[in-house]
Structure formats: structure tokens, C-alpha cells
Scaffold this motif. Structure first.
Motif, PDB file in Angstrom:
ATOM      1  N   THR A  91       0.829  -1.201   0.000  1.00  0.00           N
ATOM      2  CA  THR A  91       0.000   0.000   0.000  1.00  0.00           C
ATOM      3  C   THR A  91       0.867   1.256   0.000  1.00  0.00           C
ATOM      4  OG1 THR A  91      -1.725  -1.195   1.184  1.00  0.00           O
ATOM      5  CG2 THR A  91      -1.880   1.192   1.193  1.00  0.00           C
ATOM      6  N   ALA A  92       1.981   1.211   0.692  1.00  0.00           N
ATOM      7  CA  ALA A  92       2.860   2.382   0.784  1.00  0.00           C
ATOM      8  C   ALA A  92       3.315   2.862  -0.578  1.00  0.00           C
ATOM      9  CB  ALA A  92       4.071   2.060   1.654  1.00  0.00           C
ATOM     10  N   GLY A  93       3.572   1.953  -1.507  1.00  0.00           N
ATOM     11  CA  GLY A  93       4.057   2.333  -2.828  1.00  0.00           C
ATOM     12  C   GLY A  93       2.988   2.326  -3.904  1.00  0.00           C
ATOM     13  N   ALA A  94       1.730   2.225  -3.501  1.00  0.00           N
ATOM     14  CA  ALA A  94       0.641   2.138  -4.482  1.00  0.00           C
ATOM     15  C   ALA A  94       0.495   3.440  -5.263  1.00  0.00           C
ATOM     16  CB  ALA A  94      -0.673   1.823  -3.773  1.00  0.00           C
ATOM     17  N   PRO A  95       0.338   3.338  -6.573  1.00  0.00           N
ATOM     18  CA  PRO A  95       0.103   4.548  -7.363  1.00  0.00           C
ATOM     19  C   PRO A  95      -1.215   5.214  -6.975  1.00  0.00           C
ATOM     20  CG  PRO A  95       0.695   2.697  -8.774  1.00  0.00           C
ATOM     21  CD  PRO A  95       0.450   2.140  -7.405  1.00  0.00           C
ATOM     22  N   VAL A  96      -1.182   6.533  -6.875  1.00  0.00           N
ATOM     23  CA  VAL A  96      -2.396   7.308  -6.624  1.00  0.00           C
ATOM     24  C   VAL A  96      -3.035   7.589  -7.974  1.00  0.00           C
ATOM     25  CG1 VAL A  96      -3.307   9.492  -5.750  1.00  0.00           C
ATOM     26  CG2 VAL A  96      -1.485   8.314  -4.509  1.00  0.00           C
ATOM     27  N   LEU A  97      -4.302   7.224  -8.122  1.00  0.00           N
ATOM     28  CA  LEU A  97      -5.022   7.424  -9.368  1.00  0.00           C
ATOM     29  C   LEU A  97      -5.783   8.745  -9.386  1.00  0.00           C
ATOM     30  CD1 LEU A  97      -6.496   3.845  -9.865  1.00  0.00           C
ATOM     31  CD2 LEU A  97      -4.356   4.787 -10.775  1.00  0.00           C
ATOM     32  N   LEU A  98      -6.282   9.148  -8.212  1.00  0.00           N
ATOM     33  CA  LEU A  98      -7.141  10.326  -8.158  1.00  0.00           C
ATOM     34  C   LEU A  98      -7.098  10.909  -6.750  1.00  0.00           C
ATOM     35  CD1 LEU A  98      -9.550  11.914  -9.637  1.00  0.00           C
ATOM     36  CD2 LEU A  98     -11.039  10.333  -8.395  1.00  0.00           C
ATOM     37  N   THR A  99      -7.067  12.239  -6.670  1.00  0.00           N
ATOM     38  CA  THR A  99      -7.213  12.937  -5.397  1.00  0.00           C
ATOM     39  C   THR A  99      -8.303  13.991  -5.576  1.00  0.00           C
ATOM     40  OG1 THR A  99      -4.865  12.632  -4.877  1.00  0.00           O
ATOM     41  CG2 THR A  99      -6.051  14.282  -3.602  1.00  0.00           C
ATOM     42  N   VAL A 100      -9.251  14.002  -4.635  1.00  0.00           N
ATOM     43  CA  VAL A 100     -10.339  14.974  -4.648  1.00  0.00           C
ATOM     44  C   VAL A 100     -10.275  15.730  -3.323  1.00  0.00           C
ATOM     45  CG1 VAL A 100     -12.839  15.297  -4.754  1.00  0.00           C
ATOM     46  CG2 VAL A 100     -11.762  13.476  -6.089  1.00  0.00           C
ATOM     47  N   SER A 101     -10.309  17.039  -3.394  1.00  0.00           N
ATOM     48  CA  SER A 101     -10.277  17.880  -2.199  1.00  0.00           C
ATOM     49  C   SER A 101     -11.411  18.901  -2.289  1.00  0.00           C
ATOM     50  CB  SER A 101      -8.924  18.590  -2.102  1.00  0.00           C
ATOM     51  OG  SER A 101      -8.873  19.395  -0.956  1.00  0.00           O
ATOM     52  N   GLY A 102     -12.276  18.882  -1.297  1.00  0.00           N
ATOM     53  CA  GLY A 102     -13.415  19.795  -1.310  1.00  0.00           C
ATOM     54  C   GLY A 102     -14.337  19.575  -2.484  1.00  0.00           C
ATOM     55  N   GLY A 103     -14.395  18.346  -2.967  1.00  0.00           N
ATOM     56  CA  GLY A 103     -15.255  18.018  -4.093  1.00  0.00           C
ATOM     57  C   GLY A 103     -14.664  18.331  -5.464  1.00  0.00           C
ATOM     58  N   ARG A 104     -13.429  18.838  -5.487  1.00  0.00           N
ATOM     59  CA  ARG A 104     -12.780  19.179  -6.759  1.00  0.00           C
ATOM     60  C   ARG A 104     -11.598  18.245  -6.996  1.00  0.00           C
ATOM     61  NH1 ARG A 104     -11.427  25.217  -7.267  1.00  0.00           N
ATOM     62  NH2 ARG A 104     -11.869  24.782  -9.452  1.00  0.00           N
ATOM     63  N   ILE A 105     -11.468  17.762  -8.219  1.00  0.00           N
ATOM     64  CA  ILE A 105     -10.342  16.896  -8.577  1.00  0.00           C
ATOM     65  C   ILE A 105      -9.081  17.753  -8.574  1.00  0.00           C
ATOM     66  CG2 ILE A 105      -9.312  15.468 -10.366  1.00  0.00           C
ATOM     67  CD1 ILE A 105     -12.184  14.735 -11.219  1.00  0.00           C
ATOM     68  N   THR A 106      -8.119  17.348  -7.757  1.00  0.00           N
ATOM     69  CA  THR A 106      -6.854  18.068  -7.673  1.00  0.00           C
ATOM     70  C   THR A 106      -5.707  17.285  -8.298  1.00  0.00           C
ATOM     71  OG1 THR A 106      -6.469  17.201  -5.453  1.00  0.00           O
ATOM     72  CG2 THR A 106      -7.538  19.361  -5.625  1.00  0.00           C
ATOM     73  N   PHE A 107      -5.916  15.989  -8.528  1.00  0.00           N
ATOM     74  CA  PHE A 107      -4.912  15.153  -9.177  1.00  0.00           C
ATOM     75  C   PHE A 107      -5.601  13.995  -9.864  1.00  0.00           C
ATOM     76  CE2 PHE A 107      -2.244  11.355  -9.222  1.00  0.00           C
ATOM     77  CZ  PHE A 107      -1.149  11.810  -9.923  1.00  0.00           C
ATOM     78  N   ARG A 108      -5.174  13.692 -11.070  1.00  0.00           N
ATOM     79  CA  ARG A 108      -5.660  12.505 -11.798  1.00  0.00           C
ATOM     80  C   ARG A 108      -4.484  11.980 -12.606  1.00  0.00           C
ATOM     81  NH1 ARG A 108     -11.195  11.501 -14.219  1.00  0.00           N
ATOM     82  NH2 ARG A 108     -11.582  13.577 -13.421  1.00  0.00           N
ATOM     83  N   SER A 109      -4.214  10.685 -12.468  1.00  0.00           N
ATOM     84  CA  SER A 109      -3.081  10.127 -13.230  1.00  0.00           C
ATOM     85  C   SER A 109      -3.510   9.713 -14.616  1.00  0.00           C
ATOM     86  CB  SER A 109      -2.479   8.930 -12.508  1.00  0.00           C
ATOM     87  OG  SER A 109      -3.393   7.871 -12.455  1.00  0.00           O
TER      88      SER A 109
END
Length: 94
Positions: A76-94
Motif C-alpha cells: 500500500t505504501a508504494g501504491a500509485p495514486v489514481l485520483l485525489t479529490v479535495s473539497g469536491g474538486r479533482i486536484t490530481f488525476r493520473s
């Protein structure tokens, strides 16, 4: 888009799971995840605002390329992040 906060949060979840196993307590991935989400929100008195994915809540989340409740903590520590949402807004998408 850039990733916000996901890596630091993952370190907390993974660290909790690994410490539990090393100490013979066997903290599961689900228990570690709940400790960083629903239980943390409740402890902060913010369960009406955050801690779960539900209509009307803050909508802060990180989606990984694996299921952190099922995968070994060290993976889990090295798992790729696919998406981050903050306050309902996409802030990162791979």
C-alpha cells in the motif's frame, strides 16, 4: 493537476498497519483506514462534515491502484495514486 496530501495520508495508514503487525496486534488495513477517516473525524467532532464518502460531506478522498483494505501494508505504501479529490474538486488525476 497536482496531488495534494495523499502521500502523507498513506504513510499514516501504512505505518499504523505495520506497527500493529510488528507488535503482534495485527491491525488490519480496514482498521488503519478507519483510524485515518471515520474515527479521526469522530475524534475531532467533525463526523457531520468529513470522514466518509457521502452526500453533503466535504468530499476529500484519494483513490489508489489497489484496495488498501485488502493489500499488504508494505504494498500500500508504494501504491500509485489514481485520483485525489479535495473539497469536491479533482486536484490530481493520473
Amino acid at each position: 493537476m497536482r496531488q495534494i496530501g495523499g502521500e502523507r495520508q498513506l504513510e499514516g495508514v501504512v505505518g499504523a498497519a505495520l506497527r500493529g503487525r510488528a507488535e503482534g496486534r495485527g491491525l488490519t488495513g480496514l482498521m488503519a483506514l478507519e483510524g485515518m477517516t471515520t474515527h479521526a473525524a469522530r475524534a475531532a467532532g467533525e463526523e457531520a462534515l468529513t470522514g466518509r464518502i457521502a452526500p453533503g460531506l466535504r468530499a476529500d478522498l484519494t483513490a489508489l491502484a489497489l484496495d488498501p483494505t485488502e493489500a499488504p501494508a508494505d504494498e500500500t505504501a508504494g501504491a500509485p495514486v489514481l485520483l485525489t479529490v479535495s473539497g469536491g474538486r479533482i486536484t490530481f488525476r493520473s
